[in-house]
Design an enzyme around this catalytic site. Sequence first.
Site, PDB file in Angstrom:
ATOM      1  N   LYS A  32       1.080  -1.482  -0.185  1.00 54.35           N
ATOM      2  CA  LYS A  32      -0.425   0.000  -0.103  1.00 54.35           C
ATOM      3  C   LYS A  32       1.135   1.384  -0.292  1.00 54.35           C
ATOM      4  O   LYS A  32       0.430   2.235  -0.720  1.00 54.35           O
ATOM      5  CB  LYS A  32      -0.658  -0.412   0.987  1.00 54.35           C
ATOM      6  CG  LYS A  32      -0.047   0.324   3.005  1.00 54.35           C
ATOM      7  CD  LYS A  32      -0.737  -1.187   3.384  1.00 54.35           C
ATOM      8  CE  LYS A  32      -0.314  -1.905   3.315  1.00 54.35           C
ATOM      9  NZ  LYS A  32      -0.387  -2.714   4.445  1.00 54.35           N
ATOM     10  N   GLU A  64      -5.451  -5.399  -5.455  1.00 53.09           N
ATOM     11  CA  GLU A  64      -6.272  -5.254  -4.780  1.00 53.09           C
ATOM     12  C   GLU A  64      -6.016  -6.134  -3.054  1.00 53.09           C
ATOM     13  O   GLU A  64      -6.684  -5.600  -2.133  1.00 53.09           O
ATOM     14  CB  GLU A  64      -6.576  -7.222  -5.001  1.00 53.09           C
ATOM     15  CG  GLU A  64      -7.279  -8.092  -4.333  1.00 53.09           C
ATOM     16  CD  GLU A  64      -9.213  -6.271  -4.241  1.00 53.09           C
ATOM     17  OE1 GLU A  64     -10.069  -6.144  -5.730  1.00 53.09           O
ATOM     18  OE2 GLU A  64      -9.469  -6.131  -3.404  1.00 53.09           O
ATOM     19  N   GLY A 118      -6.678  -6.302   2.755  1.00 47.91           N
ATOM     20  CA  GLY A 118      -6.745  -7.792   2.507  1.00 47.91           C
ATOM     21  C   GLY A 118      -7.338  -8.169   1.780  1.00 47.91           C
ATOM     22  O   GLY A 118      -7.384  -8.576   0.671  1.00 47.91           O
ATOM     23  N   GLY A 170       0.935 -10.523  18.118  1.00 47.40           N
ATOM     24  CA  GLY A 170       2.244 -10.401  16.247  1.00 47.40           C
ATOM     25  C   GLY A 170       0.699  -9.687  15.638  1.00 47.40           C
ATOM     26  O   GLY A 170       0.543  -9.009  13.681  1.00 47.40           O
ATOM     27  N   GLU A 187       3.109  -4.240  15.230  1.00 49.65           N
ATOM     28  CA  GLU A 187       4.859  -4.249  14.343  1.00 49.65           C
ATOM     29  C   GLU A 187       4.838  -3.666  15.836  1.00 49.65           C
ATOM     30  O   GLU A 187       4.737  -3.236  16.735  1.00 49.65           O
ATOM     31  CB  GLU A 187       4.912  -3.502  13.656  1.00 49.65           C
ATOM     32  CG  GLU A 187       4.155  -3.610  12.319  1.00 49.65           C
ATOM     33  CD  GLU A 187       4.583  -4.762  11.526  1.00 49.65           C
ATOM     34  OE1 GLU A 187       6.458  -5.178  11.591  1.00 49.65           O
ATOM     35  OE2 GLU A 187       4.134  -5.052  10.761  1.00 49.65           O
ATOM     36  N   ASP A 245      -0.733   3.232   8.184  1.00 48.13           N
ATOM     37  CA  ASP A 245      -1.077   3.041   7.074  1.00 48.13           C
ATOM     38  C   ASP A 245      -2.688   2.401   6.105  1.00 48.13           C
ATOM     39  O   ASP A 245      -3.439   2.441   5.136  1.00 48.13           O
ATOM     40  CB  ASP A 245      -0.971   1.395   8.263  1.00 48.13           C
ATOM     41  CG  ASP A 245      -1.896   0.046   7.283  1.00 48.13           C
ATOM     42  OD1 ASP A 245      -0.911  -0.098   6.542  1.00 48.13           O
ATOM     43  OD2 ASP A 245      -3.465   0.148   7.722  1.00 48.13           O
ATOM     44  N   LYS A 267      -4.270   3.059   2.483  1.00 45.34           N
ATOM     45  CA  LYS A 267      -5.208   3.174   1.781  1.00 45.34           C
ATOM     46  C   LYS A 267      -6.245   3.917   1.208  1.00 45.34           C
ATOM     47  O   LYS A 267      -6.304   3.362   0.177  1.00 45.34           O
ATOM     48  CB  LYS A 267      -6.334   2.142   2.846  1.00 45.34           C
ATOM     49  CG  LYS A 267      -4.520   0.871   3.069  1.00 45.34           C
ATOM     50  CD  LYS A 267      -5.303  -0.302   4.357  1.00 45.34           C
ATOM     51  CE  LYS A 267      -3.895  -1.361   4.866  1.00 45.34           C
ATOM     52  NZ  LYS A 267      -4.856  -2.098   6.281  1.00 45.34           N
ATOM     53  N   GLY A 301      -3.384 -11.012   6.884  1.00 43.55           N
ATOM     54  CA  GLY A 301      -3.064 -12.231   7.236  1.00 43.55           C
ATOM     55  C   GLY A 301      -2.837 -13.149   6.155  1.00 43.55           C
ATOM     56  O   GLY A 301      -2.676 -12.933   4.666  1.00 43.55           O
TER      57      GLY A 301
HETATM   58  N1  HSE Z   1      -1.013  -3.288   9.438  1.00 47.64           N
HETATM   59  C1  HSE Z   1      -2.439  -3.960   8.326  1.00 47.64           C
HETATM   60  C2  HSE Z   1      -3.472  -3.868   9.824  1.00 47.64           C
HETATM   61  C3  HSE Z   1      -2.493  -4.605   7.976  1.00 47.64           C
HETATM   62  O1  HSE Z   1      -3.355  -3.783  11.208  1.00 47.64           O
HETATM   63  O2  HSE Z   1      -4.476  -3.775   9.490  1.00 47.64           O
HETATM   64  C4  HSE Z   1      -2.015  -4.282   6.762  1.00 47.64           C
HETATM   65  O3  HSE Z   1      -1.927  -3.020   6.350  1.00 47.64           O
END
Ligand code: HSE
Length: 429
Positions: free
Chosen positions: A105, A129, A134, A187, A190, A201, A205, A302
Amino acid sequence: MKKVGVAILGMGVVGGGTYKILKEHRELYQKSYKVDLTVEVVLERDRSKALALGIEEDRIAANIQEICSNPDVDIVVEVMGGVEPAKTFVLDCLRAGKSVVTSNKELFCKYSHELEAVAKKNHCGLFYEASCVGGVPVIRSLLDNLQGNNILSMMGIINGTTNYILTKMAEEGAAYEDVLKEAQRLGYAEANPAADVEGYDATYKLSILSSLAFHTKIPYTKIYREGITNISVADIEYGKKFGYVLKLLAIGKNGENGIEVRVHPSFIKSSHPLASVGDSYNAVYITGDCVEDVMLYGRGAGALPTGSAIVGDIIYCATHTNYQYSTFKNTEEAAQSTKFVENFESAYYIRLNATDRTGVLAKVSSIFAKCKISVAQMLQERGPVGEDGATPVIFITHVTRENNIKKAVQLINESEEVAKVAAVIRVVS
Ligand code: HSE
């Protein structure tokens, strides 16, 4: 049977998921789509990751040139993440005539104009996509299924990490820092969580999704961004008393006054379909002038969910010859004709830490009146139960403009009679 060779750059979680899906579903794709999809080669610095997946030594490339010059590779999957070296590798592959499928992204948001120009020049496909939400098929929906609509707005929970954190804070009453640590242990988050919790993030998007929805380039730099790091459990709890759930929402609107794009914590009514999107799940709620409201819901991250989006793109690429590109002039900056609304309208939740004595409410009311803010609801806790022995007073406003709220916050904080504005959260009305 048409043979289509695939290369995968990056054998981490998503690369591994993609490899597994392609291997396990090979016969299904042969039967259903009459294509034989095989992973010819992978690129991974840590060879042990590839070997652990059962990939033979001689299928691990030493460098990107080996992939570019391999005549058996038709489609390159980029799942490395980050801008470099992913950008250089993708451009090298496109120049070598390979179509590219990416989940990246940040790369696509910042450089789609550059990548797309090279893809077009070399008659290659460029698919993304998996870059947004995801496994949830939102990009193809915007490009194909919803294309008959004038998209009026979109509202999404498009970051799973922050949704997990906010859900846990709401359910368990746990503090932000504690839930973040738990999310890191599981997990979801990060080690350096900034990209998720500061809203970057989601901003990348939203830039991609809103550009597609509104048919004009929306650079991520035009998106108002606020993360969840200052959210307290107290506000989530007070929000519940008004029937609200707190979410990190990505909002895009295309109205008469222009385009409005923002990512920030928002209260939404608990009856809204997005309010029930919990844990690390994602959803995008799109309103079109013909279709009305559509909500796409699912796993935003995932190995297999993101792999599902990648493999969908691979199959589309393998079975189409006319590739789709942007429906707008894809440039680095927004088009001159695109107007952005910065002083947007919203309702607001405002929490004050007030001194419980005569005249405080009168002072706040006069500031609200001066700033053209009308109060819709109000709640005052009895006695000094808030921070520093102050009394929490909460207001929900009617719809007003962002600048009115900023001015009121400044005046309240400057006034002698009232303590401080402890929180301001936008409310979706
Ligand atoms: N780190 C992103 C999230 C997933 O937590 O949605 C990948 O974009």
